[in-house]
Write a protein that holds these residues in place. Structure first.
Motif, PDB file in Angstrom:
ATOM      1  N   ASN A  68     -46.870 -30.457  98.424  1.00 34.74           N
ATOM      2  CA  ASN A  68     -45.749 -29.946  99.689  1.00 34.74           C
ATOM      3  C   ASN A  68     -45.756 -28.509 100.801  1.00 34.74           C
ATOM      4  N   LYS A  69     -46.889 -27.798 101.075  1.00 36.68           N
ATOM      5  CA  LYS A  69     -46.953 -26.867 101.350  1.00 36.68           C
ATOM      6  C   LYS A  69     -47.908 -27.025 102.499  1.00 36.68           C
ATOM      7  N   LYS A  70     -47.693 -26.636 103.318  1.00 38.36           N
ATOM      8  CA  LYS A  70     -48.744 -26.597 104.896  1.00 38.36           C
ATOM      9  C   LYS A  70     -50.344 -25.816 103.719  1.00 38.36           C
ATOM     10  N   LEU A  71     -50.151 -24.946 103.223  1.00 37.30           N
ATOM     11  CA  LEU A  71     -51.186 -24.281 102.589  1.00 37.30           C
ATOM     12  C   LEU A  71     -51.690 -25.219 100.995  1.00 37.30           C
ATOM     13  N   ASP A  72     -51.006 -25.871 100.996  1.00 34.07           N
ATOM     14  CA  ASP A  72     -51.345 -27.225 100.190  1.00 34.07           C
ATOM     15  C   ASP A  72     -52.780 -28.415 100.760  1.00 34.07           C
ATOM     16  N   SER A  73     -52.437 -28.266 102.102  1.00 37.93           N
ATOM     17  CA  SER A  73     -53.407 -28.890 102.646  1.00 37.93           C
ATOM     18  C   SER A  73     -54.538 -28.532 103.208  1.00 37.93           C
ATOM     19  N   TYR A  74     -54.816 -26.740 103.236  1.00 41.49           N
ATOM     20  CA  TYR A  74     -55.689 -26.169 104.099  1.00 41.49           C
ATOM     21  C   TYR A  74     -56.460 -25.997 102.517  1.00 41.49           C
ATOM     22  N   ILE A  75     -55.682 -26.277 101.719  1.00 35.54           N
ATOM     23  CA  ILE A  75     -56.399 -25.905 100.153  1.00 35.54           C
ATOM     24  C   ILE A  75     -57.224 -26.835  99.896  1.00 35.54           C
ATOM     25  N   LEU A  76     -56.704 -27.666  99.538  1.00 34.15           N
ATOM     26  CA  LEU A  76     -57.686 -29.144  99.678  1.00 34.15           C
ATOM     27  C   LEU A  76     -58.722 -29.751 100.827  1.00 34.15           C
ATOM     28  N   LYS A  77     -58.630 -29.492 101.944  1.00 31.08           N
ATOM     29  CA  LYS A  77     -59.787 -29.783 102.304  1.00 31.08           C
ATOM     30  C   LYS A  77     -60.747 -28.742 102.798  1.00 31.08           C
ATOM     31  N   LEU A  78     -60.756 -27.315 101.590  1.00 28.78           N
ATOM     32  CA  LEU A  78     -60.974 -26.221 101.390  1.00 28.78           C
ATOM     33  C   LEU A  78     -62.715 -26.956 100.304  1.00 28.78           C
ATOM     34  N   ILE A  79     -61.516 -27.353  99.372  1.00 25.91           N
ATOM     35  CA  ILE A  79     -61.982 -28.150  98.491  1.00 25.91           C
ATOM     36  C   ILE A  79     -62.501 -29.346  98.828  1.00 25.91           C
TER      37      ILE A  79
END
Length: 81
Positions: A68-79
């Motif tokens: 949903n958010k830009k932060l969601d994409s960043y977190i997915l990248k980290l995971i």
């Protein structure tokens, strides 16, 4: 005893913690919660912003299907590292 996973938003290091269970249980959101207080990251060796989640596998699935958010994409990248 219940455990909570925290993810450093700087390097992506995952920690298992038991001292944050009460904070996460009060959260209505299923995905994750951004912690207000910075926590010590063992890899960065400094206090960093972190998120807390109950289950990293479920978080990964929900972020892959519906970021949903830009932060969601960043977190997915980290995971995924």
């Amino acid at each position: 005893m219940s455990k909570v996973n925290t993810i450093c938003l700087r390097c992506g290091t995952v920690q298992v913690r038991s001292d944050l269970v009460e904070i996460l249980e009060n959260n209505d959101e299923d995905k994750y919660m951004i912690l207000e207080e910075k926590k010590m990251c063992p890899k960065c060796k400094i206090k960093t912003n972190q998120i807390a989640t109950k289950d990293i596998k479920m978080l990964k699935k929900s972020l892959e299907t519906n970021p949903n958010k830009k932060l969601d994409s960043y977190i997915l990248k980290l995971i995924k590292r």
